[in-house]
Design a protein around this motif. Structure first.
Motif, PDB file in Angstrom:
ATOM      1  N   MET A 289       2.787   2.771  -2.279  1.00 34.55           N
ATOM      2  CA  MET A 289       2.654   3.633  -3.455  1.00 34.55           C
ATOM      3  C   MET A 289       1.307   4.353  -3.451  1.00 34.55           C
ATOM      4  O   MET A 289       1.228   5.520  -3.809  1.00 34.55           O
ATOM      5  CB  MET A 289       2.809   2.820  -4.735  1.00 34.55           C
ATOM      6  N   GLU A 290       0.257   3.695  -3.022  1.00 29.18           N
ATOM      7  CA  GLU A 290      -1.055   4.325  -2.937  1.00 29.18           C
ATOM      8  C   GLU A 290      -1.044   5.466  -1.927  1.00 29.18           C
ATOM      9  O   GLU A 290      -1.607   6.531  -2.187  1.00 29.18           O
ATOM     10  CB  GLU A 290      -2.116   3.298  -2.545  1.00 29.18           C
TER      11      GLU A 290
ATOM     12  N   TYR B 128       0.789  -1.232   0.000  1.00 31.14           N
ATOM     13  CA  TYR B 128       0.000   0.000   0.000  1.00 31.14           C
ATOM     14  C   TYR B 128       0.826   1.291   0.000  1.00 31.14           C
ATOM     15  O   TYR B 128       0.278   2.375  -0.039  1.00 31.14           O
ATOM     16  CB  TYR B 128      -0.941   0.027   1.209  1.00 31.14           C
TER      17      TYR B 128
ATOM     18  N   VAL C  13       1.604   7.220  -0.949  1.00 31.12           N
ATOM     19  CA  VAL C  13       2.434   8.297  -1.486  1.00 31.12           C
ATOM     20  C   VAL C  13       1.648   9.093  -2.526  1.00 31.12           C
ATOM     21  O   VAL C  13       1.664  10.328  -2.517  1.00 31.12           O
ATOM     22  CB  VAL C  13       3.742   7.733  -2.087  1.00 31.12           C
ATOM     23  N   CYS C  14       0.951   8.427  -3.411  1.00 34.73           N
ATOM     24  CA  CYS C  14       0.152   9.119  -4.431  1.00 34.73           C
ATOM     25  C   CYS C  14      -0.966   9.947  -3.803  1.00 34.73           C
ATOM     26  O   CYS C  14      -1.241  11.066  -4.242  1.00 34.73           O
ATOM     27  CB  CYS C  14      -0.432   8.110  -5.419  1.00 34.73           C
ATOM     28  N   THR C  15      -1.597   9.408  -2.774  1.00 31.57           N
ATOM     29  CA  THR C  15      -2.661  10.133  -2.086  1.00 31.57           C
ATOM     30  C   THR C  15      -2.118  11.392  -1.422  1.00 31.57           C
ATOM     31  O   THR C  15      -2.708  12.477  -1.535  1.00 31.57           O
ATOM     32  CB  THR C  15      -3.332   9.230  -1.031  1.00 31.57           C
TER      33      THR C  15
ATOM     34  N   LEU D 254       0.681  13.033  -2.202  1.00 31.91           N
ATOM     35  CA  LEU D 254       1.097  13.968  -3.247  1.00 31.91           C
ATOM     36  C   LEU D 254      -0.097  14.669  -3.890  1.00 31.91           C
ATOM     37  O   LEU D 254      -0.050  15.869  -4.158  1.00 31.91           O
ATOM     38  CB  LEU D 254       1.927  13.253  -4.306  1.00 31.91           C
ATOM     39  N   SER D 255      -1.170  13.935  -4.111  1.00 32.93           N
ATOM     40  CA  SER D 255      -2.372  14.542  -4.693  1.00 32.93           C
ATOM     41  C   SER D 255      -2.943  15.611  -3.765  1.00 32.93           C
ATOM     42  O   SER D 255      -3.330  16.690  -4.211  1.00 32.93           O
ATOM     43  CB  SER D 255      -3.433  13.478  -4.950  1.00 32.93           C
TER      44      SER D 255
ATOM     45  N   CYS E 190      -1.291  17.352  -1.581  1.00 27.97           N
ATOM     46  CA  CYS E 190      -0.371  18.494  -1.600  1.00 27.97           C
ATOM     47  C   CYS E 190      -0.565  19.343  -2.857  1.00 27.97           C
ATOM     48  O   CYS E 190      -0.557  20.579  -2.784  1.00 27.97           O
ATOM     49  CB  CYS E 190       1.073  18.018  -1.506  1.00 27.97           C
TER      50      CYS E 190
END
Length: 94
Positions: A10-11, A8, A13-15, A17-18, A20
């Motif tokens: 990568m999910e 989980y 990190v993407c969440t 970053l989104s 931010c």
């Protein structure tokens, strides 16, 4: 525990970053709107000042033109444009 992060990570990190990116976009939009309002106020104030005097110094016209260029670049329009056009017709003084 490591398997959880591998599965989980990568999910997450993407969440993050989104979130931010959305926050930064909202901040930039607020700054842009604030700057547009300040420029509009200043342009209208200076234009009304010089229109009341019936003439404009060269440096005053340069300031108004520079402010209006920045104002237009960030999406400004409306009454400021009409006033700037009226000020352009005023006689200039040194």
């Amino acid at each position: 525990m490591i398997e959880f992060f591998v599965q989980y990570g990568m999910e997450m990190v993407c969440t993050i970053l989104s979130a931010c990116v959305i926050w930064l976009f909202r901040q930039a939009s607020a700054y842009r709107a604030g700057m547009r309002a300040l420029l509009r106020d200043r342009i209208i104030d200076r234009c009304n000042h010089y229109l009341a005097h019936g003439q404009i110094p060269v440096y005053g016209m340069e300031n108004i033109e520079n402010m209006y260029a920045a104002y237009a670049a960030i999406g400004g329009n409306g009454a400021a444009k009409k006033l700037v056009e009226e000020v352009r017709d005023l006689p200039t003084r040194s």
